[in-house]
Design a protein around this motif. Sequence first.
Motif, PDB file in Angstrom:
ATOM      1  N   GLY A 259      59.533  52.051  23.216  1.00 15.53           N
ATOM      2  CA  GLY A 259      58.292  51.402  22.789  1.00 15.53           C
ATOM      3  C   GLY A 259      58.516  50.107  22.023  1.00 15.53           C
ATOM      4  O   GLY A 259      57.576  49.555  21.473  1.00 15.53           O
ATOM      5  N   ASP A 260      59.778  49.618  21.986  1.00  9.95           N
ATOM      6  CA  ASP A 260      60.133  48.418  21.225  1.00  9.95           C
ATOM      7  C   ASP A 260      59.507  48.482  19.822  1.00  9.95           C
ATOM      8  O   ASP A 260      58.802  47.572  19.392  1.00  9.95           O
ATOM      9  CB  ASP A 260      59.635  47.171  21.979  1.00  9.95           C
ATOM     10  CG  ASP A 260      60.390  45.928  21.538  1.00  9.95           C
ATOM     11  OD1 ASP A 260      61.453  46.065  20.897  1.00  9.95           O
ATOM     12  OD2 ASP A 260      59.908  44.815  21.802  1.00  9.95           O
ATOM     13  N   PRO A 261      59.788  49.587  19.115  1.00  8.84           N
ATOM     14  CA  PRO A 261      59.063  49.873  17.876  1.00  8.84           C
ATOM     15  C   PRO A 261      59.498  49.014  16.685  1.00  8.84           C
ATOM     16  O   PRO A 261      60.599  48.469  16.695  1.00  8.84           O
ATOM     17  CB  PRO A 261      59.401  51.339  17.604  1.00  8.84           C
ATOM     18  CG  PRO A 261      60.757  51.505  18.196  1.00  8.84           C
ATOM     19  CD  PRO A 261      60.808  50.623  19.403  1.00  8.84           C
ATOM     20  N   GLU A 262      58.628  48.938  15.711  1.00  7.62           N
ATOM     21  CA  GLU A 262      58.912  48.220  14.458  1.00  7.62           C
ATOM     22  C   GLU A 262      59.893  48.992  13.583  1.00  7.62           C
ATOM     23  O   GLU A 262      60.573  48.424  12.744  1.00  7.62           O
ATOM     24  CB  GLU A 262      57.609  48.043  13.654  1.00  7.62           C
ATOM     25  CG  GLU A 262      56.787  46.859  14.066  1.00  7.62           C
ATOM     26  CD  GLU A 262      57.553  45.550  13.916  1.00  7.62           C
ATOM     27  OE1 GLU A 262      58.095  45.296  12.831  1.00  7.62           O
ATOM     28  OE2 GLU A 262      57.629  44.816  14.916  1.00  7.62           O
ATOM     29  N   VAL A 263      59.894  50.312  13.774  1.00 11.25           N
ATOM     30  CA  VAL A 263      60.698  51.183  12.915  1.00 11.25           C
ATOM     31  C   VAL A 263      61.548  52.106  13.788  1.00 11.25           C
ATOM     32  O   VAL A 263      61.031  52.704  14.740  1.00 11.25           O
ATOM     33  CB  VAL A 263      59.774  52.056  12.029  1.00 11.25           C
ATOM     34  CG1 VAL A 263      60.592  52.990  11.147  1.00 11.25           C
ATOM     35  CG2 VAL A 263      58.855  51.198  11.181  1.00 11.25           C
TER      36      VAL A 263
ATOM     37  N   SER B 210      66.220  41.225  13.313  1.00 11.37           N
ATOM     38  CA  SER B 210      64.960  40.687  13.817  1.00 11.37           C
ATOM     39  C   SER B 210      63.789  41.085  12.907  1.00 11.37           C
ATOM     40  O   SER B 210      62.626  40.920  13.270  1.00 11.37           O
ATOM     41  CB  SER B 210      64.717  41.160  15.252  1.00 11.37           C
ATOM     42  OG  SER B 210      64.415  42.541  15.263  1.00 11.37           O
ATOM     43  N   GLY B 211      64.097  41.635  11.743  1.00 16.95           N
ATOM     44  CA  GLY B 211      63.049  41.916  10.750  1.00 16.95           C
ATOM     45  C   GLY B 211      62.488  43.324  10.832  1.00 16.95           C
ATOM     46  O   GLY B 211      61.540  43.654  10.124  1.00 16.95           O
ATOM     47  N   ARG B 212      63.099  44.159  11.696  1.00 12.80           N
ATOM     48  CA  ARG B 212      62.563  45.508  11.813  1.00 12.80           C
ATOM     49  C   ARG B 212      63.291  46.477  10.878  1.00 12.80           C
ATOM     50  O   ARG B 212      64.249  46.108  10.206  1.00 12.80           O
ATOM     51  CB  ARG B 212      62.607  45.934  13.270  1.00 12.80           C
ATOM     52  CG  ARG B 212      61.544  45.152  14.031  1.00 12.80           C
ATOM     53  CD  ARG B 212      61.489  45.488  15.470  1.00 12.80           C
ATOM     54  NE  ARG B 212      62.416  44.677  16.242  1.00 12.80           N
ATOM     55  CZ  ARG B 212      62.401  44.629  17.558  1.00 12.80           C
ATOM     56  NH1 ARG B 212      61.536  45.338  18.241  1.00 12.80           N
ATOM     57  NH2 ARG B 212      63.249  43.874  18.196  1.00 12.80           N
ATOM     58  N   THR B 213      62.770  47.697  10.848  1.00 12.18           N
ATOM     59  CA  THR B 213      63.236  48.683   9.867  1.00 12.18           C
ATOM     60  C   THR B 213      64.091  49.740  10.562  1.00 12.18           C
ATOM     61  O   THR B 213      63.651  50.302  11.572  1.00 12.18           O
ATOM     62  CB  THR B 213      62.015  49.364   9.209  1.00 12.18           C
ATOM     63  OG1 THR B 213      61.164  48.340   8.690  1.00 12.18           O
ATOM     64  CG2 THR B 213      62.426  50.312   8.102  1.00 12.18           C
ATOM     65  N   VAL B 214      65.265  49.999  10.038  1.00 14.63           N
ATOM     66  CA  VAL B 214      66.160  50.983  10.657  1.00 14.63           C
ATOM     67  C   VAL B 214      66.615  51.985   9.607  1.00 14.63           C
ATOM     68  O   VAL B 214      67.208  51.605   8.592  1.00 14.63           O
ATOM     69  CB  VAL B 214      67.395  50.290  11.288  1.00 14.63           C
ATOM     70  CG1 VAL B 214      68.307  51.318  11.935  1.00 14.63           C
ATOM     71  CG2 VAL B 214      66.980  49.226  12.306  1.00 14.63           C
TER      72      VAL B 214
ATOM     73  N   ALA C  61      62.333  54.290  -0.711  1.00 16.83           N
ATOM     74  CA  ALA C  61      61.661  53.387   0.225  1.00 16.83           C
ATOM     75  C   ALA C  61      62.711  52.751   1.118  1.00 16.83           C
ATOM     76  O   ALA C  61      63.865  52.599   0.718  1.00 16.83           O
ATOM     77  CB  ALA C  61      60.900  52.314  -0.545  1.00 16.83           C
ATOM     78  N   VAL C  62      62.311  52.431   2.344  1.00 18.50           N
ATOM     79  CA  VAL C  62      63.215  51.784   3.291  1.00 18.50           C
ATOM     80  C   VAL C  62      62.613  50.438   3.667  1.00 18.50           C
ATOM     81  O   VAL C  62      61.474  50.358   4.126  1.00 18.50           O
ATOM     82  CB  VAL C  62      63.397  52.658   4.558  1.00 18.50           C
ATOM     83  CG1 VAL C  62      64.372  51.996   5.515  1.00 18.50           C
ATOM     84  CG2 VAL C  62      63.887  54.046   4.168  1.00 18.50           C
ATOM     85  N   ARG C  63      63.409  49.380   3.430  1.00 22.06           N
ATOM     86  CA  ARG C  63      62.885  48.030   3.615  1.00 22.06           C
ATOM     87  C   ARG C  63      63.107  47.520   5.032  1.00 22.06           C
ATOM     88  O   ARG C  63      64.110  47.865   5.664  1.00 22.06           O
ATOM     89  CB  ARG C  63      63.611  47.085   2.649  1.00 22.06           C
ATOM     90  CG  ARG C  63      63.261  47.332   1.204  1.00 22.06           C
ATOM     91  CD  ARG C  63      63.831  46.231   0.357  1.00 22.06           C
ATOM     92  NE  ARG C  63      65.240  46.441   0.060  1.00 22.06           N
ATOM     93  CZ  ARG C  63      66.042  45.490  -0.410  1.00 22.06           C
ATOM     94  NH1 ARG C  63      65.595  44.257  -0.587  1.00 22.06           N
ATOM     95  NH2 ARG C  63      67.303  45.753  -0.693  1.00 22.06           N
TER      96      ARG C  63
END
Length: 238
Positions: free
Chosen positions: A144-148, A176-180, A23-25
């Motif tokens: 798209g300034d994506p979350e992931v 900023s709380g996003r997933t990379v 899993a990737v947090r």
Amino acid sequence: MIEITRLTKRYGGKTAVDDVSFAVRPGRVTGFLGPNGAGKSTTLRVLLGLDHPDGGTALIGGRRYRDLRHPLRTVGALLDGAGPVPERRGADHLTWIAQSNRIPRRRVREVLELVGLTDAAGRRVKGYSLGMGQRLGIAAALLGDPEVLVLDEPVNGLDPDGIRRVRNLLRGYAASGRTVLLSSHLMTEMAGTADDAVVIAGGRIVARGTLDDVSAGHPSLESAFFALTGDREGEGRW
Ligand code: ADP
């Protein structure tokens, strides 16, 4: 945010990815590490809906990529071989993607600035260096300034300025709380970029945890990597 569960992918008689789970947090940069041929790209291709798994699932926010309502705004991706038309100018390539995904045009200028490609934006892509092509690919992933963010070997071909820029960008993105999630066979870059690591070799996960966890008991992340993956060829490169 990203959940890979018992993923298996075969090509003919060859098992490229063998019962892989991790899993990737969010809020972290996760390095997907392994020598060439380990199964990194295959895993990422399945995650991004470009290949069908023979078993298991690869989910983003609980959904398969193809079930996402706004894929480009949810996941930004850089994959090998997904290059732009060589005749096209860098900015036009991004504008075309933006327009076909209802992303405002001003975002094209923003991402060009973010990757440091503003000055080359008007040039044709066929005249770009490998590093410039990588920057353009990363710009497209950010559109798209994506979350992931899912990036396959993002620092390939980048010069030191490009590496620093991409590293800062990814760190800021995660902060900023996003997933990379980024794959690499280069340990030195990853040591300064990733918080967590998933190590794959021969299609199987051989270690995962924080970078400190993974390198515990070894003098460095690099030597941990060689010990875990048995990458003797890699040893010679360093
Ligand atoms: P990595 O990204 O870690 O370098 P890959 O996922 O590209 O590794 O490859 C894993 C294994 O699967 C390799 O042995 C590779 O040769 C094989 N493979 C990958 N894609 C294909 C394909 N389209 N057809 C046949 N074999 C493939």
